[in-house]
Write a protein that holds these residues in place. Structure first.
Motif, PDB file in Angstrom:
ATOM      1  N   ILE A 210       0.824  -1.212   0.000  1.00 27.31           N
ATOM      2  CA  ILE A 210       0.000   0.000   0.000  1.00 27.31           C
ATOM      3  C   ILE A 210       0.856   1.260   0.000  1.00 27.31           C
ATOM      4  CG2 ILE A 210      -1.389   1.393   1.591  1.00 27.31           C
ATOM      5  CD1 ILE A 210      -3.244  -0.912   1.946  1.00 27.31           C
ATOM      6  N   GLN A 211       1.851   1.314   0.868  1.00 27.13           N
ATOM      7  CA  GLN A 211       2.669   2.526   0.960  1.00 27.13           C
ATOM      8  C   GLN A 211       3.383   2.806  -0.360  1.00 27.13           C
ATOM      9  OE1 GLN A 211       2.566   4.554   3.527  1.00 27.13           O
ATOM     10  NE2 GLN A 211       1.192   3.188   4.674  1.00 27.13           N
ATOM     11  N   GLU A 212       3.860   1.763  -1.025  1.00 26.70           N
ATOM     12  CA  GLU A 212       4.530   1.935  -2.310  1.00 26.70           C
ATOM     13  C   GLU A 212       3.537   2.343  -3.402  1.00 26.70           C
ATOM     14  OE1 GLU A 212       7.033  -0.157   0.402  1.00 26.70           O
ATOM     15  OE2 GLU A 212       4.973  -0.585  -0.221  1.00 26.70           O
ATOM     16  N   ALA A 213       2.317   1.835  -3.325  1.00 28.17           N
ATOM     17  CA  ALA A 213       1.309   2.152  -4.343  1.00 28.17           C
ATOM     18  C   ALA A 213       0.964   3.638  -4.344  1.00 28.17           C
ATOM     19  CB  ALA A 213       0.055   1.317  -4.114  1.00 28.17           C
ATOM     20  N   MET A 214       0.883   4.240  -3.165  1.00 28.23           N
ATOM     21  CA  MET A 214       0.497   5.647  -3.089  1.00 28.23           C
ATOM     22  C   MET A 214       1.521   6.567  -3.746  1.00 28.23           C
ATOM     23  SD  MET A 214      -1.329   6.060   0.671  1.00 28.23           S
ATOM     24  CE  MET A 214       0.053   5.402   1.617  1.00 28.23           C
ATOM     25  N   LEU A 215       2.748   6.081  -3.926  1.00 25.28           N
ATOM     26  CA  LEU A 215       3.811   6.893  -4.504  1.00 25.28           C
ATOM     27  C   LEU A 215       3.946   6.699  -6.010  1.00 25.28           C
ATOM     28  CD1 LEU A 215       6.564   6.283  -1.784  1.00 25.28           C
ATOM     29  CD2 LEU A 215       4.931   8.174  -1.935  1.00 25.28           C
ATOM     30  N   ARG A 216       3.192   5.778  -6.578  1.00 23.17           N
ATOM     31  CA  ARG A 216       3.335   5.451  -7.999  1.00 23.17           C
ATOM     32  C   ARG A 216       2.111   5.921  -8.775  1.00 23.17           C
ATOM     33  NH1 ARG A 216       6.633   2.416  -5.179  1.00 23.17           N
ATOM     34  NH2 ARG A 216       8.462   1.457  -6.154  1.00 23.17           N
ATOM     35  N   PRO A 217       2.303   6.315 -10.031  1.00 20.61           N
ATOM     36  CA  PRO A 217       1.194   6.917 -10.779  1.00 20.61           C
ATOM     37  C   PRO A 217       0.188   5.918 -11.337  1.00 20.61           C
ATOM     38  CG  PRO A 217       3.164   6.860 -12.141  1.00 20.61           C
ATOM     39  CD  PRO A 217       3.588   6.401 -10.772  1.00 20.61           C
ATOM     40  N   ASN A 218       0.524   4.621 -11.367  1.00 21.14           N
ATOM     41  CA  ASN A 218      -0.338   3.676 -12.083  1.00 21.14           C
ATOM     42  C   ASN A 218      -0.686   2.429 -11.260  1.00 21.14           C
ATOM     43  OD1 ASN A 218       2.249   2.526 -12.146  1.00 21.14           O
ATOM     44  ND2 ASN A 218       1.901   1.534 -14.121  1.00 21.14           N
ATOM     45  N   VAL A 219      -0.558   2.491  -9.939  1.00 21.55           N
ATOM     46  CA  VAL A 219      -0.787   1.303  -9.108  1.00 21.55           C
ATOM     47  C   VAL A 219      -1.996   1.512  -8.206  1.00 21.55           C
ATOM     48  CG1 VAL A 219       0.186  -0.263  -7.377  1.00 21.55           C
ATOM     49  CG2 VAL A 219       1.670   0.717  -9.148  1.00 21.55           C
ATOM     50  N   VAL A 220      -2.867   0.501  -8.167  1.00 17.22           N
ATOM     51  CA  VAL A 220      -4.019   0.482  -7.273  1.00 17.22           C
ATOM     52  C   VAL A 220      -3.942  -0.789  -6.431  1.00 17.22           C
ATOM     53  CG1 VAL A 220      -6.531   0.250  -7.140  1.00 17.22           C
ATOM     54  CG2 VAL A 220      -5.515   1.815  -8.799  1.00 17.22           C
ATOM     55  N   VAL A 221      -4.151  -0.662  -5.138  1.00 11.96           N
ATOM     56  CA  VAL A 221      -4.221  -1.812  -4.237  1.00 11.96           C
ATOM     57  C   VAL A 221      -5.657  -1.967  -3.773  1.00 11.96           C
ATOM     58  CG1 VAL A 221      -3.479  -2.800  -2.034  1.00 11.96           C
ATOM     59  CG2 VAL A 221      -1.833  -1.605  -3.495  1.00 11.96           C
ATOM     60  N   LEU A 222      -6.181  -3.164  -3.893  1.00 10.44           N
ATOM     61  CA  LEU A 222      -7.558  -3.457  -3.484  1.00 10.44           C
ATOM     62  C   LEU A 222      -7.528  -4.256  -2.187  1.00 10.44           C
ATOM     63  CD1 LEU A 222     -10.499  -3.128  -4.652  1.00 10.44           C
ATOM     64  CD2 LEU A 222     -10.260  -5.481  -5.456  1.00 10.44           C
ATOM     65  N   ARG A 223      -8.358  -3.827  -1.222  1.00 12.79           N
ATOM     66  CA  ARG A 223      -8.437  -4.530   0.065  1.00 12.79           C
ATOM     67  C   ARG A 223      -9.889  -4.856   0.379  1.00 12.79           C
ATOM     68  NH1 ARG A 223      -3.748  -3.807   3.206  1.00 12.79           N
ATOM     69  NH2 ARG A 223      -4.550  -5.600   4.340  1.00 12.79           N
ATOM     70  N   SER A 224     -10.086  -5.959   1.094  1.00 12.08           N
ATOM     71  CA  SER A 224     -11.429  -6.385   1.490  1.00 12.08           C
ATOM     72  C   SER A 224     -11.614  -6.172   2.981  1.00 12.08           C
ATOM     73  CB  SER A 224     -11.631  -7.861   1.151  1.00 12.08           C
ATOM     74  OG  SER A 224     -12.855  -8.332   1.677  1.00 12.08           O
ATOM     75  N   LEU A 225     -12.829  -5.866   3.377  1.00 15.33           N
ATOM     76  CA  LEU A 225     -13.192  -5.826   4.793  1.00 15.33           C
ATOM     77  C   LEU A 225     -14.116  -6.997   5.144  1.00 15.33           C
ATOM     78  CD1 LEU A 225     -13.784  -1.986   5.224  1.00 15.33           C
ATOM     79  CD2 LEU A 225     -11.826  -3.319   6.008  1.00 15.33           C
ATOM     80  N   GLY A 226     -15.035  -7.323   4.239  1.00 16.82           N
ATOM     81  CA  GLY A 226     -15.960  -8.417   4.508  1.00 16.82           C
ATOM     82  C   GLY A 226     -15.254  -9.733   4.744  1.00 16.82           C
ATOM     83  N   LYS A 227     -14.224 -10.034   3.949  1.00 22.60           N
ATOM     84  CA  LYS A 227     -13.500 -11.301   4.112  1.00 22.60           C
ATOM     85  C   LYS A 227     -12.739 -11.318   5.436  1.00 22.60           C
ATOM     86  CE  LYS A 227     -12.925 -11.856  -0.877  1.00 22.60           C
ATOM     87  NZ  LYS A 227     -13.664 -10.619  -1.253  1.00 22.60           N
ATOM     88  N   ASN A 228     -12.053 -10.215   5.745  1.00 18.70           N
ATOM     89  CA  ASN A 228     -11.251 -10.166   6.959  1.00 18.70           C
ATOM     90  C   ASN A 228     -12.108 -10.258   8.213  1.00 18.70           C
ATOM     91  OD1 ASN A 228      -9.216  -9.673   5.117  1.00 18.70           O
ATOM     92  ND2 ASN A 228      -9.177  -7.478   5.503  1.00 18.70           N
ATOM     93  N   PHE A 229     -13.265  -9.581   8.174  1.00 19.74           N
ATOM     94  CA  PHE A 229     -14.108  -9.502   9.362  1.00 19.74           C
ATOM     95  C   PHE A 229     -15.193 -10.566   9.405  1.00 19.74           C
ATOM     96  CE2 PHE A 229     -13.252  -4.666   9.064  1.00 19.74           C
ATOM     97  CZ  PHE A 229     -11.995  -4.852   9.606  1.00 19.74           C
ATOM     98  N   GLY A 230     -15.237 -11.446   8.391  1.00 18.16           N
ATOM     99  CA  GLY A 230     -16.271 -12.470   8.393  1.00 18.16           C
ATOM    100  C   GLY A 230     -17.655 -11.907   8.166  1.00 18.16           C
ATOM    101  N   LEU A 231     -17.762 -10.827   7.379  1.00 18.95           N
ATOM    102  CA  LEU A 231     -19.042 -10.146   7.177  1.00 18.95           C
ATOM    103  C   LEU A 231     -19.275  -9.909   5.689  1.00 18.95           C
ATOM    104  CD1 LEU A 231     -18.780  -7.548  10.091  1.00 18.95           C
ATOM    105  CD2 LEU A 231     -20.267  -9.562  10.022  1.00 18.95           C
ATOM    106  N   HIS A 232     -19.339 -10.979   4.922  1.00 15.88           N
ATOM    107  CA  HIS A 232     -19.544 -10.836   3.485  1.00 15.88           C
ATOM    108  C   HIS A 232     -20.868 -10.147   3.161  1.00 15.88           C
ATOM    109  CE1 HIS A 232     -16.301 -13.277   1.573  1.00 15.88           C
ATOM    110  NE2 HIS A 232     -16.214 -13.768   2.795  1.00 15.88           N
TER     111      HIS A 232
END
Length: 548
Positions: A210-232
Motif C-alpha cells: 500500500i505505501q509503495e502504491a500511493m507513490l506510484r502513478p499507475n498502481v491500485v491496491v484493493l483490500r477487502s473488509l468483509g473477508k477479513n471480518f467475516g461479514l460478506h
C-alpha cells in the motif's frame, strides 16, 4: 429435496449459490444450514459480544440513512493511518473492480488464472481483451513474476492484475518481488494488486504494498473488509492509490454507496483491535492444523496457502461435483468445487479454514465419500453434456473469445508433437530492452532443428515440407528480414523481425499461449511460523503492524 439443492450449483455459472438460496431450497431454519467450508469468512470475528451489540442496534441501523461515504472513509483511514485522499471505499470489492474496469482499463487486461472470477469476467463484459496467463499445476500454481512480465509485454497488454494471496490456491508473493514487478510495469496504464486476503498471511511482518502504491502513478491496491471480518453480507471494501487515481474512482461512487451496517462496524473497530488480531492469529494456526489433517488423506494434494482457505486436488478417480454434492446431502458440509474457475478443473476444491471441530467433520465426510467401503472414490455418472464444471473448457472458451483462435487451434497444432495446450512464442533473443519475448514452448524430449535448417536465406521463399511430419513447435519462425516468411506449417500469426521489440498490438492479438512447461517458483510461498499477537492497538494498513 437434495436434488433441488444440488441443482442450484448447476444454475450458478461463476460462483456458488448463496447461503440464503440454499436455505430456501432446503427449507432449513435460519442458522441451521450446513457447515460452511465454501465462503471464505473469518470464523472468529466479529466476536459474539460485537454481534450482540449490532443486534441491539438493529432497529436504528436499518431505519435510518447512513452517514456519507466520506465520513465512513475518514474513520477507516484514521484507524489504518492512511490519507483519505488516497482511499475510495466501495460496496464490496466487486463494486470497486467494476469502476476500475470502467474508468482505468482502456483496452486490455492481463490476469493469471485461476484467480478471482471478476478479474476475468468483468472486463470481458465491457468488451475488453483479457490476456490470461495460466498458472501451471506442475509448479504448484506459483506465479513467476518474471515470466508474467514477459507475457504482458509480448501481448502488449495495457493493464495488469496480481492477486496476493491468490484465490483459490492461496499462493503468496513476497513484498520485495511485487515492488520490483510494479516498477517493471511502470510503462503500463494500470497495475492492480488485489490484497483481499492479505490480512491472513504471516510470511512477512508487513506484507502489503500500500505505501509503495500511493507513490506510484499507475498502481491500485484493493483490500477487502468483509473477508477479513467475516461479514460478506455487509459488502464493504476499499482501494488505495495515489490521489489522482483514487479520486477518479471516488468521484463516481454514490454518496450513500455504503450502508448503515458498514458504518456501524467501521466505527466499532477502534475498540476491538486486540480481538481482531487474535482472530487472525487463530486462523493462521487453524490453517496449519487443517492442512496437516487433509494431507493425511491418501491421494489428496494440499497446496501451500497464505489465505484463509486451502486449495486441494482430489485423488485420481474422484470428481469435484460428485464429492461436493455428496458432502452436502450426506454430511451437510458445503465445499467449493472449482470446476467453474477459469484455469482450474472439477478435480479441485477450495476449502475455507475453520475451527478444528468443523475440520474433523470435514475430514470424516471426505473419508466416507472418497474411500467408503464398497463405494470407492466419488466418480460421476455419464456425462450430461453441460460442461459446467470443466475448467479446461472455460479457458478454451474465454481464450477463443478474447485472444484470436484460442486453445482449439493450439491443441490441434501440438497434438502430434505430444504437447497439448502449448503453443510457440517467438524464439528467445528476438527482442531487446524491456520488450522480452516469451521463450519457445518446445515439447520435452523433442529435438529442435538448428536455426540454419529452419530459416531460409533471403529473399523469403516458401519452403515445402516433404510429406507429413511432426513439427517441433507450432509457432512461426522469426527471420532477419522484416517481412514475415510464408510457412507451410500451421502458424496463426507471423513473427516480427529479429531485432524488433514487441509493440502494442493493433487489432486482434495472437492466440493465448501458456507459459512453457512448469514455473520456476522464484518466490517463496510462505512460512510455517506464526507472528506474535499484538497486545493492543489496531493492525495498520501494512497488515501486521500496529496503529498508535
Amino acid at each position: 429435496m437434495s436434488g433441488n439443492v444440488t441443482s442450484l450449483f448447476r444454475s450458478t455459472a461463476a460462483h456458488s449459490p448463496s447461503m440464503a438460496a440454499l436455505a430456501r431450497e432446503s427449507g432449513e431454519a435460519a442458522g441451521a444450514g450446513p457447515v460452511d467450508f465454501c465462503i471464505p469468512c473469518n470464523p472468529y470475528f466479529p466476536t459474539p459480544a460485537m454481534f450482540d451489540e449490532l443486534a441491539g442496534r438493529l432497529r436504528d441501523i436499518i431505519t435510518y440513512y447512513p452517514s456519507s461515504a466520506d465520513t465512513i472513509t475518514a474513520e477507516l483511514c484514521g484507524l489504518l493511518q492512511l490519507p483519505p485522499q488516497c482511499v475510495a471505499m466501495g460496496n464490496g470489492s466487486t463494486e470497486l473492480i467494476t469502476w476500475i474496469d470502467h474508468l482505468l482499463v482502456r483496452e486490455s487486461l492481463a490476469v493469471p488464472v485461476p484467480t478471482f472470477g471478476r478479474w476475468t469476467d468483468q472486463p470481458m463484459e465491457t468488451g475488453k481483451r483479457v490476456d490470461m496467463f495460466p498458472l501451471q499445476e506442475a509448479g504448484g500454481f506459483a506465479l513467476d513474476l518474471a515470466r508474467y512480465a514477459e507475457f504482458v509485454r509480448a501481448r502488449g497488454t495495457r493493464a495488469v492484475v496480481v492477486c496476493n494471496p491468490n484465490n483459490p490456491d492461496g499462493g503468496y508473493l513476497h513484498k520485495q518481488a511485487l515492488v520490483q514487478f510494479m516498477d517493471a510495469m511502470a510503462d503500463r496504464d494500470l497495475v492492480v494488486i488485489d490484497e483481499s486476503f492479505l490480512e491472513f498471511a504471516d510470511a512477512e511482518a508487513e506484507p502489503s504494498v500500500i505505501q509503495e502504491a500511493m507513490l506510484r502513478p499507475n498502481v491500485v491496491v484493493l483490500r477487502s473488509l468483509g473477508k477479513n471480518f467475516g461479514l460478506h453480507g455487509i459488502r464493504f471494501g476499499y482501494l488505495v492509490a495515489n490521489p489522482a487515481l483514487a479520486g477518479r474512482v471516488r468521484a463516481m461512487l454514490p454518496k450513500w454507496n455504503l450502508n448503515s451496517f458498514a458504518e456501524h462496524v467501521v466505527f466499532m473497530l477502534r475498540d476491538h483491535g486486540p480481538e481482531y488480531a487474535r482472530s487472525l492469529h487463530q486462523v493462521r494456526r487453524d490453517r496449519l492444523e487443517m492442512a496437516a489433517q487433509l494431507s493425511a488423506l491418501p491421494g489428496l494434494t494440499v497446496y501451500p496457502s497464505q489465505g484463509n482457505f486451502l486449495f486441494v486436488r482430489l485423488p485420481v478417480g474422484a470428481e469435484g461435483t460428485a464429492v461436493r454434492d455428496r458432502m452436502l446431502t450426506e454430511h451437510r458440509v458445503l465445499v467449493r468445487e472449482c470446476g467453474n474457475k477459469i484455469g482450474s478443473s472439477s478435480r479441485f476444491l477450495r476449502l475455507v479454514v475453520r475451527p478444528q471441530a468443523d475440520v474433523r467433520r470435514l475430514v470424516s465426510g471426505l473419508e466416507q465419500v472418497l474411500y467408503g467401503a464398497g463405494r470407492g472414490a466419488a466418480v460421476p455418472g455419464p456425462a450430461t453434456g453441460t460442461g459446467y464444471s470443466s475448467g479446461t473448457a472455460a479457458v478454451d472458451r474465454l481464450m477463443y473469445e478474447t485472444n484470436g483462435s484460442g486453445m482449439r487451434a493450439i491443441t490441434a497444432q501440438t497434438a502430434g508433437a505430444g504437447a497439448p495446450g502449448l503453443a510457440a512464442a517467438p524464439s528467445p533473443g528476438t527482442g531487446t530492452g524491456t520488450g522480452v519475448p516469451l521463450p519457445a514452448a518446445v515439447p520435452v524430449g523433442v529435438p529442435v532443428a538448428p536455426a540454419a535448417a529452419t530459416v531460409p536465406a533471403p529473399p523469403p521463399v516458401p519452403q515445402p515440407v516433404p510429406g507429413p511430419q511432426p513439427v517441433p513447435y507450432p509457432g512461426p519462425v522469426p527471420v532477419p528480414h522484416p517481412a514475415p516468411v510464408p510457412q507451410p506449417a500451421p502458424a496463426p500469426v507471423p513473427a516480427p523481425a529479429a531485432a524488433a521489440a514487441y509493440p502494442p498490438p493493433v487489432g486482434p492479438t495472437p492466440p493465448g499461449v501458456p507459459a512453457r512447461g512448469g514455473l520456476t517458483a522464484a518466490q517463496v510461498r510462505g512460512t510455517n511460523g506464526l507472528e506474535s499477537v499484538p497486545a493492543t492497538g489496531w493492525p495498520n494498513a501494512a497488515g501486521m503492524g500496529r496503529a498508535g
